[in-house]
Design an enzyme around this catalytic site. Structure first.
Site, mmCIF file in Angstrom:
data_model
loop_
_atom_site.group_PDB
_atom_site.id
_atom_site.type_symbol
_atom_site.label_atom_id
_atom_site.label_comp_id
_atom_site.label_asym_id
_atom_site.label_seq_id
_atom_site.Cartn_x
_atom_site.Cartn_y
_atom_site.Cartn_z
ATOM 1 N N PHE A 22 34.967 47.345 -66.993
ATOM 2 C CA PHE A 22 35.172 48.792 -67.122
ATOM 3 C C PHE A 22 36.652 49.128 -66.918
ATOM 4 O O PHE A 22 37.003 50.163 -66.373
ATOM 5 C CB PHE A 22 34.319 49.553 -66.083
ATOM 6 C CG PHE A 22 32.864 49.665 -66.432
ATOM 7 C CD1 PHE A 22 32.386 49.270 -67.674
ATOM 8 C CD2 PHE A 22 31.949 50.194 -65.525
ATOM 9 C CE1 PHE A 22 31.031 49.379 -68.002
ATOM 10 C CE2 PHE A 22 30.598 50.316 -65.841
ATOM 11 C CZ PHE A 22 30.136 49.905 -67.078
ATOM 12 N N ARG A 37 34.616 50.494 -73.612
ATOM 13 C CA ARG A 37 34.168 49.355 -72.800
ATOM 14 C C ARG A 37 32.915 49.694 -71.991
ATOM 15 O O ARG A 37 32.100 48.822 -71.721
ATOM 16 C CB ARG A 37 35.281 48.894 -71.878
ATOM 17 C CG ARG A 37 36.285 48.041 -72.631
ATOM 18 C CD ARG A 37 37.292 47.440 -71.707
ATOM 19 N NE ARG A 37 37.904 46.274 -72.313
ATOM 20 C CZ ARG A 37 39.121 45.839 -72.006
ATOM 21 N NH1 ARG A 37 39.837 46.464 -71.112
ATOM 22 N NH2 ARG A 37 39.600 44.759 -72.589
ATOM 23 N N HIS A 60 36.864 45.636 -62.338
ATOM 24 C CA HIS A 60 38.216 45.971 -61.892
ATOM 25 C C HIS A 60 38.704 47.092 -62.804
ATOM 26 O O HIS A 60 38.062 47.394 -63.824
ATOM 27 C CB HIS A 60 39.143 44.756 -61.993
ATOM 28 C CG HIS A 60 39.492 44.397 -63.401
ATOM 29 N ND1 HIS A 60 38.618 43.719 -64.229
ATOM 30 C CD2 HIS A 60 40.601 44.656 -64.152
ATOM 31 C CE1 HIS A 60 39.180 43.540 -65.403
ATOM 32 N NE2 HIS A 60 40.375 44.108 -65.396
ATOM 33 N N LEU A 61 39.808 47.706 -62.443
ATOM 34 C CA LEU A 61 40.464 48.664 -63.341
ATOM 35 C C LEU A 61 41.953 48.539 -63.066
ATOM 36 O O LEU A 61 42.395 48.677 -61.920
ATOM 37 C CB LEU A 61 39.961 50.090 -63.072
ATOM 38 C CG LEU A 61 40.327 51.137 -64.144
ATOM 39 C CD1 LEU A 61 39.327 52.282 -64.148
ATOM 40 C CD2 LEU A 61 41.724 51.697 -63.979
ATOM 41 N N ARG A 119 39.724 44.673 -57.548
ATOM 42 C CA ARG A 119 41.120 44.230 -57.363
ATOM 43 C C ARG A 119 41.870 45.005 -56.280
ATOM 44 O O ARG A 119 43.062 44.782 -56.081
ATOM 45 C CB ARG A 119 41.881 44.302 -58.695
ATOM 46 C CG ARG A 119 41.440 43.234 -59.651
ATOM 47 C CD ARG A 119 42.422 43.051 -60.778
ATOM 48 N NE ARG A 119 41.848 42.201 -61.812
ATOM 49 C CZ ARG A 119 42.295 42.128 -63.049
ATOM 50 N NH1 ARG A 119 43.321 42.871 -63.423
ATOM 51 N NH2 ARG A 119 41.733 41.321 -63.926
ATOM 52 N N LYS A 199 54.947 39.183 -78.043
ATOM 53 C CA LYS A 199 55.449 37.909 -77.536
ATOM 54 C C LYS A 199 54.842 36.666 -78.170
ATOM 55 O O LYS A 199 53.624 36.565 -78.294
ATOM 56 C CB LYS A 199 55.205 37.849 -76.034
ATOM 57 C CG LYS A 199 56.114 38.764 -75.269
ATOM 58 C CD LYS A 199 55.963 38.497 -73.803
ATOM 59 C CE LYS A 199 56.938 39.333 -72.998
ATOM 60 N NZ LYS A 199 56.576 39.301 -71.601
ATOM 61 N N LYS A 203 50.970 33.885 -77.299
ATOM 62 C CA LYS A 203 50.096 33.541 -78.422
ATOM 63 C C LYS A 203 50.350 32.141 -78.977
ATOM 64 O O LYS A 203 49.690 31.715 -79.918
ATOM 65 C CB LYS A 203 50.287 34.556 -79.552
ATOM 66 C CG LYS A 203 49.872 35.967 -79.146
ATOM 67 C CD LYS A 203 49.132 36.680 -80.267
ATOM 68 C CE LYS A 203 48.454 37.952 -79.803
ATOM 69 N NZ LYS A 203 49.346 39.074 -79.633
ATOM 70 N N ASN A 313 44.723 40.025 -84.390
ATOM 71 C CA ASN A 313 45.047 40.279 -82.989
ATOM 72 C C ASN A 313 46.531 40.632 -82.885
ATOM 73 O O ASN A 313 47.388 39.794 -83.143
ATOM 74 C CB ASN A 313 44.737 39.013 -82.168
ATOM 75 C CG ASN A 313 44.797 39.262 -80.682
ATOM 76 O OD1 ASN A 313 45.722 39.887 -80.192
ATOM 77 N ND2 ASN A 313 43.807 38.773 -79.959
ATOM 78 N N GLY A 350 43.713 44.703 -76.698
ATOM 79 C CA GLY A 350 43.746 46.121 -76.325
ATOM 80 C C GLY A 350 44.575 46.958 -77.280
ATOM 81 O O GLY A 350 44.132 48.016 -77.744
ATOM 82 N N ASP A 351 45.789 46.496 -77.641
ATOM 83 C CA ASP A 351 46.670 47.294 -78.500
ATOM 84 C C ASP A 351 46.095 47.431 -79.897
ATOM 85 O O ASP A 351 46.186 48.482 -80.526
ATOM 86 C CB ASP A 351 48.043 46.618 -78.619
ATOM 87 C CG ASP A 351 48.842 46.785 -77.341
ATOM 88 O OD1 ASP A 351 48.486 47.685 -76.555
ATOM 89 O OD2 ASP A 351 49.790 46.014 -77.140
ATOM 90 N N GLY A 373 43.220 38.833 -74.279
ATOM 91 C CA GLY A 373 43.603 37.519 -73.755
ATOM 92 C C GLY A 373 42.442 36.549 -73.822
ATOM 93 O O GLY A 373 42.605 35.382 -74.208
ATOM 94 N N ILE A 565 25.980 0.521 -48.186
ATOM 95 C CA ILE A 565 26.309 -0.045 -49.488
ATOM 96 C C ILE A 565 26.415 -1.564 -49.415
ATOM 97 O O ILE A 565 27.204 -2.096 -48.633
ATOM 98 C CB ILE A 565 27.614 0.558 -50.031
ATOM 99 C CG1 ILE A 565 27.412 2.056 -50.271
ATOM 100 C CG2 ILE A 565 28.054 -0.133 -51.308
ATOM 101 C CD1 ILE A 565 28.641 2.780 -50.735
HETATM 102 P P1 13P Z 1 24.301 -1.200 -53.556
HETATM 103 O O1 13P Z 1 23.132 -0.636 -54.320
HETATM 104 O O2 13P Z 1 24.660 -2.586 -53.909
HETATM 105 O O3 13P Z 1 24.192 -0.934 -52.093
HETATM 106 O O4 13P Z 1 25.574 -0.327 -54.058
HETATM 107 C C1 13P Z 1 25.492 1.027 -54.056
HETATM 108 C C2 13P Z 1 26.690 1.552 -54.727
HETATM 109 O O5 13P Z 1 27.782 1.500 -54.192
HETATM 110 C C3 13P Z 1 26.546 2.117 -56.065
HETATM 111 O O6 13P Z 1 27.709 2.773 -56.487
#
Ligand code: 13P
Length: 637
Positions: A22, A37, A60-61, A119, A199, A203, A313, A350-351, A373, A565
Site C-alpha cells: 500500500f 495499489r 510500508h509507505l 518501516r 539510470k 537497469k 519499463n 512507478g514512473d 524494481g 559417526i
Molecule cells: P556412519 O553411518 O558410518 O556412522 O556415517 C554417518 C555419516 O557421517 C554420514 O554422513
C-alpha cells in the site's frame, strides 16, 4: 519447491496477516492521491473475508528510514480502504508492541485491522527475526500479496514467513509472477522491450538478461546519454554514469539495441523552457537532453506495430514537465494501440505507471505490474526474497542419502551403483540420494541419470571458479547432474577445521546455484558429556545460516552426533527425537531433518518412526548394496 496460494489455506475463523504493498502516493492534504495499489489487492482481501477470516494488514509507505514520520502514516490508507470496502477498517497506531497486541486480541471474526507503517521500525529493513516473530505472533496464517516489495529482504516480507507452516501468495502476487514467468518462458515473438528512466545502473542487469530474451531492445530516457557518451558523442549537460561507460561500449555492439536517433533538448529543466529537436550526435554543450525526438517517435511506433510482446519499463524523458512529455506520451499511445490489436503488453515501474495514468491509458495495456524494481529483478532472473520465502520444501517422502565418503574407487563405484540400481532403482516412495566421491560423480551420474536415484556431492567450494587448487566448484557439480551437496560434514569440521563462517559461504553459493544443501550439525562426545548439545547446535545454525535465514526451508538439515559417526554407537531413538525436536523448534516446521550416525538396517525403522526424523544420512552401511537397499526399504530382517 512449490508456492502455496491463499486458495489452499483453510481460513475460517483464522487471523490472517496479509502483507500488501500500500505504498501509495499521498497529496498535500494527506489523502491518497492514487489508490491503484489498494485496489489491486482487493481480490485477496475480499477472498479472505468471504472465507470467514480476520484480517491484519501490514504494509510500508515511503521510506521513513526507521523512524516515526506522520507524513508517511498509513492512516489515510485505512480511510480509503474503508470507503472502497464500505466497511470499517480499524487502524493500529503501530505495527508491533503491547498496544497492538491488545488490539489484535480484541478483534472479532471478520474484522479488518490495518497496522501502521512497518518501516517506522529500523528492524523491518534489517529483516530482524525477533521483529518478524512478533508480527507473526498476531496471526494464524500469513499471505503475501506485496509483489512490489518482493525484491526486498525485509522482515514483513521475508523473515515473517518462516514463522508459518504454510506462508502463501495472494492473488496479485500469483498474477504478477505468472505473467512474468510466461513472458520469460514462452514469449510470443517478435518480442520488444522498451527501457527508459534515468539510470543505467539500476537497469544494467535487466538490459543484459533482456538482450538474451528479446528480439529488439529500445533504450530511451536518461539512460541513453551514457550510451551516446560511450559512442563519443557530445551529450551537453545530460545525465551520464561514467562507471558504466565501458559496459555501454560493449553493449553497443549488440545489434538488437536501438538508441534514439534524435533528441529533444532544453537549456533548463523547468516548465516553459524552450526546446528544440537535434540529432543524437549534435547535442549542444549547454543543453540537457530531456526527451526523445520526432524521428525516434516514428521509429518506435513502427517497431511497436510489428511485434507480439512488449515489456516497457521507464519513461522516455522528463515526462512530468509538459514540454518534455511528448516522447513518453507517444510510446504510451503506441503500446496501447498495439494492445488493442492483440499484442501482449506488460508495463512496470512507478514512473511508467504514473505516465500511463497521466495519459489516461492505464487500462489499455495487458498488464500493469505493481512492481518496478521487483519486475526488473524478476526479468533479470534474480531470486526475489519475498517470493523465495513463500516457496516451501514440502517433505513428501522419506529421504535416504548414502554418503560414500572417501571410499569406492572408480571400479568399486561402478559395481556398487549398478547393484543399487537393480535393488532400489524402482523404489518410488523414497528420495534416494547417492553421494559418491568426486572422482566417481561423472560416471555414477551417467548411470543413474534416467533413474529415480538422485546425485549428490560431499562438499564444494564457495567460489564459482578460479585459483583454488584442489577445490571443486558447485558449478561443475551442477553440470555433472548433482542436485544435492553435503555442507559442513563433521569430518570436515573436525578433521579439516572447517568453520561455521566457511560453511555459511558454501550454503550461500549452493542456494545461489540451486543446489540443495544437506547441512550437517551435531555435537562431539565431549560436548555431549558437558551437556552442550543444544548450545552447539544453536551456534551451528545461527552462524551457518547467517544472512540466509529466510531461505532455511530450502536446505536439508542432518543431525549427525559426532560421537555416533562410524563408531557403531547409535544415539537412542529418544535421544535423537529430543534433539530433532529442538532443531525443529529453531526452524520452520516442515524443514526436512535427517539423522546420521551408525544408521543400519537394524535400527532404521525405529529411527524413522520418530516424529521429527524425515530421513537418514548413511555412511558405512551405504557401501554395501544389500544393507543400503534394506535401509531404503526400512527392512530390519
Ligand atoms: P556412519 O553411518 O558410518 O556412522 O556415517 C554417518 C555419516 O557421517 C554420514 O554422513
Amino acid at each position: 519447491m512449490k508456492k502455496l496460494t491463499v486458495e489452499q489455506l483453510s481460513i475460517k475463523d483464522k487471523k490472517v496477516l496479509l502483507r500488501v504493498d500500500f505504498n501509495v502516493p499521498l497529496d498535500d492534504k494527506q489523502q491518497v492521491a492514487n489508490d491503484t495499489r489498494i485496489r489491486e489487492s482487493l481480490p485477496t482481501i475480499e477472498y479472505i473475508l468471504q472465507r470467514g477470516g480476520t484480517l491484519i494488514i501490514a504494509s510500508h509507505l515511503g521510506n521513513p528510514e526507521g523512524m516515526i514520520n506522520p507524513a508517511m502514516s498509513l492512516l489515510p490508507v485505512a480511510k480509503r480502504l474503508t470507503e472502497i470496502l464500505k466497511r470499517k477498517v480499524l487502524f493500529a497506531p503501530d505495527c508491533v508492541g503491547a498496544e497492538v497486541k491488545k488490539i489484535v486480541q480484541a478483534l472479532n471474526t471478520g474484522d479488518i485491522l490495518l497496522l501502521e507503517n512497518t518501516r517506522f521500525h529500523p528492524e523491518e529493513k534489517r529483516n530482524d527475526l525477533d521483529f518478524a516473530k512478533e508480527l507473526a505472533s498476531f496471526a494464524d496464517l500469513y499471505v503475501n500479496d506485496a509483489f512490489g516489495t518482493s525484491h526486498r529482504a525485509h522482515a514483513s516480507v521475508a523473515g515473517v514467513a518462516l514463522h508459518f507452516d504454510k506462508p502463501a501468495c495472494g492473488f496479485l502476487m500469483v498474477k504478477e509472477i505468472e505473467l512474468l514467468e510466461a513472458v520469460l518462458k514462452r514469449p510470443q515473438r517478435p518480442f520488444l522491450s522498451i527501457l527508459g528512466g534515468a539510470k543505467v545502473s539500476t537497469k544494467i542487469g535487466g538490459i543484459r538478461r533482456l538482450l538474451k530474451l528479446v528480439d529488439q531492445l529500445i533504450i530511451g530516457g536518461g539512460m541513453c546519454f551514457t550510451f551516446y557518451k560511450a559512442k563519443g558523442y557530445e551529450i551537453g549537460k545530460s545525465l551520464c554514469e561514467k562507471a558504466f561507460l565501458d559496459e555501454a561500449m560493449v553493449l553497443l555492439n549488440n545489434p538488437k539495441i536501438y538508441l534514439p536517433v534524435d533528441v529533444l533538448v532544453a537549456k533548463e529543466l523547468r516548465k516553459g523552457s524552450p526546446t528544440k529537436c537535434v540529432e543524437a550526435c549534435n547535442i549542444p554543450a549547454d543543453h540537457y537532453g530531456v526527451d526523445i525526438g520526432e524521428k525516434t517517435r516514428k521509429d518506435i511506433a513502427q517497431m511497436v506495430s510489428g511485434v507480439k510482446t512488449i515489456v516497457w519499463n521507464g519513461p522516455m524523458g522528463i515526462f512530468e514537465i509538459d514540454e518534455f512529455t511528448k516522447g513518453t506520451a507517444h510510446v504510451a499511445r503506441s503500446v496501447a494501440d498495439a494492445t488493442t490489436k492483440g499484442v501482449v503488453s506488460i508495463v512496470g515501474g512507478g514512473d511508467t505507471i504514473a505516465a500511463l495514468s497521466k495519459y489516461g491509458l492505464r487500462d489499455e495495456v495487458t498488464h500493469v505490474s505493481t512492481g518496478g524494481g521487483a519486475t526488473m529483478q524478476f526479468l533479470e532472473g534474480k531470486k526475489l526474497p519475498g517470493i523465495e520465502a513463500l516457496k516451501d520444501q514440502i517433505i513428501l517422502k522419506p529421504i535416504i542419502a548414502g554418503n560414500w565418503k572417501m571410499n569406492m574407487d572408480t571400479a568399486e563405484s561402478r559395481f556398487l551403483v549398478q547393484k543399487l540400481l537393480g535393488l532400489v532403482g524402482d523404489v518410488k516412495d523414497r528420495e534416494i540420494i547417492i553421494i559418491p566421491p568426486f572422482t566417481s560423480l561423472s560416471y555414477v551420474g551417467e548411470i543413474i541419470q534416467n533413474s529415480r536415484l538422485r546425485l549428490g556431492a560431499q562438499n564444494m567450494h564457495w567460489v564459482r571458479r578460479g585459483a583454488y587448487t584442489g577445490e571443486v566448484s558447485g558449478v561443475f557439480l551442477k553440470q555433472l547432474g548433482c542436485e544435492y551437496v553435503i555442507i559442513g560434514h563433521s569430518e570436515r569440521r573436525h578433521i579439516m577445521a572447517e568453520t561455521d563462517e566457511v560453511i555459511n559461504k558454501k550454503l550461500k553459493i549452493a542456494l545461489d546455484l540451486g543446489l540443495i544443501a544437506i547441512l550437517c550439525i551435531g555435537e562431539t562426545e565431549e560436548e555431549k558429556q558437558r551437556d552442550k548439545t543444544e548450545e552447539v547446535i544453536s551456534r551451528q545454525l545461527s552462524q551457518g545460516l547467517r544472512g540466509i535465514e529466510s531461505e532455511i526451508h530450502k536446505i536439508i538439515l542432518a543431525y549427525e552426533p559426532v560421537w555416533a559417526i562410524g563408531t557403531g554407537k547409535t544415539a537412542t531413538p529418544e535421544q535423537v527425537a529430543k534433539v530433532h525436536r529442538f532443531i525443529r523448534s529453531q526452524l520452520r516446521k516442515n524443514t526436512a531433518i535427517l539423522y546420521g550416525g551408525s544408521v543400519k538396517p537394524e535400527n532404521v525403522d525405529v529411527l524413522m518412526a520418530q516424529k521429527d526424523i524425515n530421513g537418514v544420512l548413511v555412511g558405512g552401511a551405504s557401501l554395501k548394496p544389500e544393507s543400503f537397499a534394506r535401509i531404503v526399504k526400512f527392512l530390519t530382517y
